[in-house]
Design a protein around this motif. Structure first.
Motif, mmCIF file in Angstrom:
data_model
loop_
_atom_site.group_PDB
_atom_site.id
_atom_site.type_symbol
_atom_site.label_atom_id
_atom_site.label_comp_id
_atom_site.label_asym_id
_atom_site.label_seq_id
_atom_site.Cartn_x
_atom_site.Cartn_y
_atom_site.Cartn_z
ATOM 1 N N PHE A 193 4.996 5.916 5.198
ATOM 2 C CA PHE A 193 5.220 4.569 4.672
ATOM 3 C C PHE A 193 6.728 4.437 4.534
ATOM 4 C CE2 PHE A 193 0.902 5.530 3.251
ATOM 5 C CZ PHE A 193 0.244 4.415 3.726
ATOM 6 N N THR A 194 7.366 3.889 5.568
ATOM 7 C CA THR A 194 8.828 3.915 5.644
ATOM 8 C C THR A 194 9.491 2.552 5.504
ATOM 9 O OG1 THR A 194 8.668 3.824 8.055
ATOM 10 C CG2 THR A 194 8.830 6.018 7.043
ATOM 11 N N GLU A 195 8.714 1.514 5.196
ATOM 12 C CA GLU A 195 9.319 0.200 4.957
ATOM 13 C C GLU A 195 10.152 0.263 3.676
ATOM 14 O OE1 GLU A 195 9.036 -2.462 7.034
ATOM 15 O OE2 GLU A 195 7.938 -1.102 8.349
ATOM 16 N N HIS A 196 10.952 -0.759 3.442
ATOM 17 C CA HIS A 196 11.739 -0.821 2.213
ATOM 18 C C HIS A 196 10.786 -0.790 1.023
ATOM 19 C CE1 HIS A 196 14.282 -2.410 -0.969
ATOM 20 N NE2 HIS A 196 15.301 -1.987 -0.226
ATOM 21 N N PRO A 197 11.101 -0.032 -0.037
ATOM 22 C CA PRO A 197 10.196 0.080 -1.192
ATOM 23 C C PRO A 197 9.799 -1.260 -1.812
ATOM 24 C CG PRO A 197 11.919 1.729 -1.339
ATOM 25 C CD PRO A 197 12.260 0.842 -0.169
ATOM 26 N N ALA A 198 10.634 -2.272 -1.683
ATOM 27 C CA ALA A 198 10.309 -3.579 -2.265
ATOM 28 C C ALA A 198 9.100 -4.230 -1.594
ATOM 29 C CB ALA A 198 11.515 -4.513 -2.186
ATOM 30 N N THR A 199 8.699 -3.742 -0.427
ATOM 31 C CA THR A 199 7.547 -4.319 0.263
ATOM 32 C C THR A 199 6.223 -3.765 -0.254
ATOM 33 O OG1 THR A 199 7.595 -2.660 2.034
ATOM 34 C CG2 THR A 199 8.866 -4.691 2.387
ATOM 35 N N TYR A 200 6.281 -2.747 -1.117
ATOM 36 C CA TYR A 200 5.079 -2.128 -1.661
ATOM 37 C C TYR A 200 4.920 -2.454 -3.141
ATOM 38 C CZ TYR A 200 5.610 0.691 2.579
ATOM 39 O OH TYR A 200 5.760 1.100 3.875
ATOM 40 N N SER A 201 3.699 -2.300 -3.639
ATOM 41 C CA SER A 201 3.414 -2.476 -5.064
ATOM 42 C C SER A 201 3.189 -1.104 -5.685
ATOM 43 C CB SER A 201 2.158 -3.329 -5.254
ATOM 44 O OG SER A 201 2.357 -4.610 -4.739
ATOM 45 N N PHE A 202 3.871 -0.825 -6.798
ATOM 46 C CA PHE A 202 3.791 0.469 -7.457
ATOM 47 C C PHE A 202 3.156 0.334 -8.832
ATOM 48 C CE2 PHE A 202 7.227 0.763 -4.460
ATOM 49 C CZ PHE A 202 7.092 2.025 -3.918
ATOM 50 N N GLY A 203 2.681 1.443 -9.370
ATOM 51 C CA GLY A 203 2.115 1.471 -10.714
ATOM 52 C C GLY A 203 2.073 2.899 -11.220
ATOM 53 N N MET A 230 12.502 11.146 -13.574
ATOM 54 C CA MET A 230 13.254 10.933 -12.356
ATOM 55 C C MET A 230 12.724 11.824 -11.233
ATOM 56 S SD MET A 230 15.329 8.482 -12.843
ATOM 57 C CE MET A 230 16.369 8.552 -11.437
ATOM 58 N N GLN A 231 12.255 13.023 -11.610
ATOM 59 C CA GLN A 231 11.728 13.920 -10.593
ATOM 60 C C GLN A 231 10.491 13.318 -9.934
ATOM 61 O OE1 GLN A 231 11.135 17.487 -12.822
ATOM 62 N NE2 GLN A 231 13.176 18.276 -12.387
ATOM 63 N N ASN A 232 9.624 12.676 -10.754
ATOM 64 C CA ASN A 232 8.430 12.036 -10.199
ATOM 65 C C ASN A 232 8.799 10.918 -9.229
ATOM 66 O OD1 ASN A 232 6.302 13.505 -11.134
ATOM 67 N ND2 ASN A 232 5.715 12.077 -12.738
ATOM 68 N N ILE A 233 9.836 10.171 -9.537
ATOM 69 C CA ILE A 233 10.253 9.078 -8.663
ATOM 70 C C ILE A 233 10.753 9.638 -7.332
ATOM 71 C CG2 ILE A 233 11.936 7.212 -8.357
ATOM 72 C CD1 ILE A 233 11.714 6.762 -11.416
ATOM 73 N N GLY A 234 11.580 10.687 -7.398
ATOM 74 C CA GLY A 234 12.056 11.322 -6.171
ATOM 75 C C GLY A 234 10.908 11.873 -5.339
ATOM 76 N N LYS A 235 9.962 12.513 -6.011
ATOM 77 C CA LYS A 235 8.802 13.058 -5.308
ATOM 78 C C LYS A 235 7.977 11.938 -4.681
ATOM 79 C CE LYS A 235 4.899 16.162 -5.844
ATOM 80 N NZ LYS A 235 4.139 17.044 -6.738
ATOM 81 N N ALA A 236 7.839 10.825 -5.395
ATOM 82 C CA ALA A 236 7.067 9.693 -4.872
ATOM 83 C C ALA A 236 7.694 9.148 -3.594
ATOM 84 C CB ALA A 236 6.958 8.598 -5.928
ATOM 85 N N PHE A 237 9.000 8.971 -3.575
ATOM 86 C CA PHE A 237 9.660 8.455 -2.373
ATOM 87 C C PHE A 237 9.562 9.464 -1.226
ATOM 88 C CE2 PHE A 237 11.832 5.468 -5.305
ATOM 89 C CZ PHE A 237 11.424 4.316 -4.682
ATOM 90 N N HIS A 238 9.684 10.738 -1.543
ATOM 91 C CA HIS A 238 9.519 11.767 -0.508
ATOM 92 C C HIS A 238 8.094 11.720 0.051
ATOM 93 C CE1 HIS A 238 10.045 15.487 1.672
ATOM 94 N NE2 HIS A 238 8.937 15.956 1.113
ATOM 95 N N SER A 239 7.107 11.565 -0.835
ATOM 96 C CA SER A 239 5.704 11.490 -0.409
ATOM 97 C C SER A 239 5.456 10.285 0.482
ATOM 98 C CB SER A 239 4.780 11.429 -1.627
ATOM 99 O OG SER A 239 4.893 12.601 -2.388
ATOM 100 N N MET A 240 6.103 9.158 0.168
ATOM 101 C CA MET A 240 5.934 7.964 1.002
ATOM 102 C C MET A 240 6.404 8.238 2.428
ATOM 103 S SD MET A 240 6.894 4.812 -1.503
ATOM 104 C CE MET A 240 6.591 3.602 -0.221
ATOM 105 N N GLN A 241 7.551 8.910 2.561
ATOM 106 C CA GLN A 241 8.050 9.249 3.899
ATOM 107 C C GLN A 241 7.088 10.201 4.596
ATOM 108 O OE1 GLN A 241 11.973 10.746 3.092
ATOM 109 N NE2 GLN A 241 12.893 8.712 3.177
ATOM 110 N N LYS A 242 6.601 11.189 3.850
ATOM 111 C CA LYS A 242 5.670 12.174 4.400
ATOM 112 C C LYS A 242 4.378 11.504 4.881
ATOM 113 C CE LYS A 242 3.604 16.515 2.837
ATOM 114 N NZ LYS A 242 3.493 17.402 1.677
#
Length: 145
Positions: A16-26, A1-13
Motif C-alpha cells: 500500500f504505497t499511495e500517500h498516507p492521506a489517501t487511507y483511513s487510519f484508526g 512513535m515506534q508503532n507509527i513507524g512500524k505501521a508505515f513500514h507494514s504498509m510498504q510491505k
C-alpha cells in the motif's frame, strides 16, 4: 512513535504505497489499523496484515472506556462542534463553519468576552456554540492532564 513507524513500514510491505492521506487510519487497543480501498480493515502494528472485525465508523462512535468514562463521538463531540476531515484537516470546528473550537474557547475568557458576545466577533457563532467550544476545550484539557 515506534508503532507509527512500524505501521508505515507494514504498509510498504503489504504494497500500500499511495500517500498516507489517501487511507483511513484508526486504533484497536494499541494496534494501528487502516481501511484498504476495498473496505477491509487491517492491523498494521501488532499482527501485521490481520483483518479486523470492525469499521472505522465504529471507532468514532461514543463508548465507555476501562475507567467507566464515556468517550464522546469523535465526529460530533458537542452539539455545536463537528469534525469533518475536509475542513481544517479534521480539526474540530463550530458546526457549519471553518472556525476552530479552540479559537472561540481562547476568545471567551469570562471577563472581557462571554459566550453571548462571541457573535460580535464571529457572526456565525451562536451563544450555544460558543459555550460548547468552551466546554469542549475544558474536556480536552482535562483529558490531557
Amino acid at each position: 512513535m515506534q508503532n507509527i513507524g512500524k505501521a508505515f513500514h507494514s504498509m510498504q510491505k503489504l504494497q500500500f504505497t499511495e500517500h498516507p492521506a489517501t487511507y483511513s487510519f484508526g486504533l484497536s487497543g494499541t494496534s494501528i489499523v487502516f481501511k484498504t480501498p476495498e473496505g477491509i480493515t487491517l492491523d498494521l502494528s501488532r499482527n501485521v496484515g490481520q483483518m479486523m472485525l470492525f469499521t472505522l465508523e465504529e471507532i468514532f462512535e461514543p463508548y465507555t472506556n476501562r475507567r467507566n468514562e464515556t468517550v464522546v463521538d469523535f465526529r460530533h463531540p458537542k452539539p455545536h462542534i463537528e469534525v469533518d476531515r475536509g475542513r481544517l484537516g479534521g480539526w474540530p470546528t463550530i458546526e457549519r463553519t471553518r472556525i476552530s473550537y479552540d479559537t472561540i474557547a481562547s476568545l471567551v475568557d469570562g471577563d472581557t468576552v462571554r459566550p453571548e458576545e462571541v457573535a460580535y466577533y464571529y457572526p456565525n457563532v451562536s451563544e450555544a456554540a460558543a459555550q460548547d467550544a468552551v466546554d469542549f476545550a475544558s474536556m480536552v484539557k482535562a483529558a490531557a492532564a
